[in-house]
Design a protein around this motif. Structure first.
Motif, mmCIF file in Angstrom:
data_model
loop_
_atom_site.group_PDB
_atom_site.id
_atom_site.type_symbol
_atom_site.label_atom_id
_atom_site.label_comp_id
_atom_site.label_asym_id
_atom_site.label_seq_id
_atom_site.Cartn_x
_atom_site.Cartn_y
_atom_site.Cartn_z
ATOM 1 N N ALA A 1 0.838 -1.201 0.000
ATOM 2 C CA ALA A 1 0.000 0.000 0.000
ATOM 3 C C ALA A 1 0.869 1.245 0.000
ATOM 4 N N THR A 2 0.413 2.261 -0.719
ATOM 5 C CA THR A 2 1.072 3.565 -0.703
ATOM 6 C C THR A 2 0.102 4.553 -0.083
ATOM 7 N N PRO A 3 0.598 5.461 0.706
ATOM 8 C CA PRO A 3 -0.312 6.455 1.266
ATOM 9 C C PRO A 3 -1.013 7.217 0.146
ATOM 10 N N ALA A 4 -2.239 7.571 0.385
ATOM 11 C CA ALA A 4 -3.050 8.251 -0.633
ATOM 12 C C ALA A 4 -2.447 9.591 -1.032
ATOM 13 N N ALA A 5 -1.725 10.242 -0.133
ATOM 14 C CA ALA A 5 -1.176 11.573 -0.420
ATOM 15 C C ALA A 5 0.033 11.492 -1.337
ATOM 16 N N VAL A 6 0.669 10.332 -1.431
ATOM 17 C CA VAL A 6 1.871 10.194 -2.255
ATOM 18 C C VAL A 6 1.478 9.599 -3.598
ATOM 19 N N PRO A 7 1.583 10.415 -4.668
ATOM 20 C CA PRO A 7 1.232 9.863 -5.976
ATOM 21 C C PRO A 7 2.232 8.797 -6.400
ATOM 22 N N ARG A 8 1.729 7.804 -7.045
ATOM 23 C CA ARG A 8 2.550 6.678 -7.462
ATOM 24 C C ARG A 8 2.774 6.781 -8.967
ATOM 25 N N ALA A 9 4.008 6.657 -9.398
ATOM 26 C CA ALA A 9 4.311 6.691 -10.832
ATOM 27 C C ALA A 9 3.835 5.382 -11.454
ATOM 28 N N VAL A 10 3.067 5.515 -12.501
ATOM 29 C CA VAL A 10 2.561 4.337 -13.187
ATOM 30 C C VAL A 10 3.250 4.246 -14.528
ATOM 31 N N SER A 11 3.975 3.162 -14.710
ATOM 32 C CA SER A 11 4.627 2.975 -15.999
ATOM 33 C C SER A 11 3.755 2.057 -16.845
ATOM 34 N N PRO A 12 3.676 2.355 -18.124
ATOM 35 C CA PRO A 12 2.841 1.518 -18.982
ATOM 36 C C PRO A 12 3.426 0.112 -19.098
ATOM 37 N N ALA A 13 2.537 -0.852 -19.222
ATOM 38 C CA ALA A 13 2.977 -2.241 -19.372
ATOM 39 C C ALA A 13 3.670 -2.391 -20.720
ATOM 40 N N PRO A 14 4.734 -3.176 -20.771
ATOM 41 C CA PRO A 14 5.396 -3.380 -22.061
ATOM 42 C C PRO A 14 4.446 -4.098 -23.033
ATOM 43 N N ALA A 15 4.666 -3.843 -24.305
ATOM 44 C CA ALA A 15 3.831 -4.479 -25.331
ATOM 45 C C ALA A 15 4.051 -5.984 -25.303
ATOM 46 N N PRO A 16 3.016 -6.749 -25.589
ATOM 47 C CA PRO A 16 3.184 -8.200 -25.635
ATOM 48 C C PRO A 16 4.199 -8.608 -26.706
ATOM 49 N N GLU A 17 4.911 -9.694 -26.445
ATOM 50 C CA GLU A 17 5.871 -10.234 -27.402
ATOM 51 C C GLU A 17 5.147 -11.206 -28.334
ATOM 52 N N VAL A 18 5.346 -11.064 -29.632
ATOM 53 C CA VAL A 18 4.753 -11.986 -30.605
ATOM 54 C C VAL A 18 5.676 -13.197 -30.720
ATOM 55 N N LEU A 19 5.183 -14.365 -30.266
ATOM 56 C CA LEU A 19 5.976 -15.593 -30.339
ATOM 57 C C LEU A 19 5.823 -16.282 -31.687
ATOM 58 N N ARG A 20 4.581 -16.317 -32.184
ATOM 59 C CA ARG A 20 4.268 -16.962 -33.466
ATOM 60 C C ARG A 20 3.115 -16.209 -34.105
ATOM 61 N N SER A 21 3.040 -16.298 -35.418
ATOM 62 C CA SER A 21 1.909 -15.674 -36.097
ATOM 63 C C SER A 21 1.675 -16.340 -37.447
ATOM 64 N N GLY A 22 0.504 -16.086 -38.001
ATOM 65 C CA GLY A 22 0.183 -16.621 -39.315
ATOM 66 C C GLY A 22 -1.107 -16.030 -39.846
ATOM 67 N N ARG A 23 -1.285 -16.089 -41.158
ATOM 68 C CA ARG A 23 -2.493 -15.605 -41.819
ATOM 69 C C ARG A 23 -3.441 -16.766 -42.070
ATOM 70 N N PHE A 24 -4.725 -16.490 -41.878
ATOM 71 C CA PHE A 24 -5.739 -17.514 -42.122
ATOM 72 C C PHE A 24 -5.884 -17.774 -43.614
ATOM 73 N N VAL A 25 -6.108 -19.039 -43.941
ATOM 74 C CA VAL A 25 -6.475 -19.453 -45.289
ATOM 75 C C VAL A 25 -7.888 -20.028 -45.226
ATOM 76 N N THR A 26 -8.560 -19.985 -46.335
ATOM 77 C CA THR A 26 -9.935 -20.456 -46.426
ATOM 78 C C THR A 26 -9.987 -21.975 -46.525
ATOM 79 N N HIS A 27 -10.904 -22.566 -45.786
ATOM 80 C CA HIS A 27 -11.209 -23.993 -45.917
ATOM 81 C C HIS A 27 -12.660 -24.129 -46.351
ATOM 82 N N GLU A 28 -13.550 -24.495 -45.439
ATOM 83 C CA GLU A 28 -14.949 -24.726 -45.792
ATOM 84 C C GLU A 28 -15.713 -23.424 -46.075
#
Length: 179
Positions: free
Chosen positions: A49-76
């Motif tokens: 907990a941080t006291p309410a009077a002390v503002p807390r620096a909020v750093s943005p979450a790092p972007a997700p890492e792309v492990l794998r990817s691919g484009r959809f192809v049509t089937h049915e």
């Protein structure tokens, strides 16, 4: 045409028609379920907990890492879009489907599979697969959590799978890196 005058014939026709409508749900060819989920974020950890009077620096979450990817192809059914396996800053993995466009259909699921993506829509239930859940929408962007114990070295493709008819609407080979 005396056969159609018999009440039992009309009852049989009505039953067959009702069963066919339930199974095929043809109206779904003309419906759209759009979903637009934001990119997933890591779960913030609390260090006390941080006291309410002390503002807390909020750093943005790092972007997700792309492990794998691919484009959809049509089937049915005509299918397009991109599938990405993301690792969030907290270590969780998510399958993100972006810009999906496919037909709506009965009992659609999202599967990770060990089957290669080919022109055939019949192969995805021949090997190992991991169901990530119901397809959230047939248009747009959606996130599907991947269990921590899922072996992504062997589950190398994703399919939009119609469980009722055992067919793939479309699939994407998941390869390392970004696309």
């Amino acid at each position: 045409m005396r056969v159609l005058r018999h009440p039992a014939t009309w009852i049989a026709v009505a039953v067959v028609f009702g069963v066919a409508m339930y199974l095929f749900q043809p109206w779904r060819l003309f419906t759209t379920v759009e979903v637009n989920e934001p990119l997933p974020e890591a779960v913030a950890s609390s260090t006390g907990a941080t006291p309410a009077a002390v503002p807390r620096a909020v750093s943005p979450a790092p972007a997700p890492e792309v492990l794998r990817s691919g484009r959809f192809v049509t089937h049915e059914h005509r299918t397009s879009g991109v599938a990405k396996v993301l690792r969030l800053a907290d270590g969780r993995r998510v399958l993100r489907i972006e810009d999906l466009a496919t037909s709506d259909g009965p009992d659609l699921r999202v599967w990770l599979s060990d089957q290669p993506v080919t022109d055939s829509w019949r192969t995805f239930d021949d090997g190992r697969y991991l169901e990530l859940g119901d397809l959230k929408g047939n248009k747009g962007d959606a996130n599907y959590p991947i269990p921590a114990d899922a072996d992504l070295d062997s589950l190398t493709s994703v399919s939009i799978w119609c469980k009722r008819f055992s067919v793939s609407f479309g699939a994407a080979a998941l390869t390392a890196g970004t696309r």
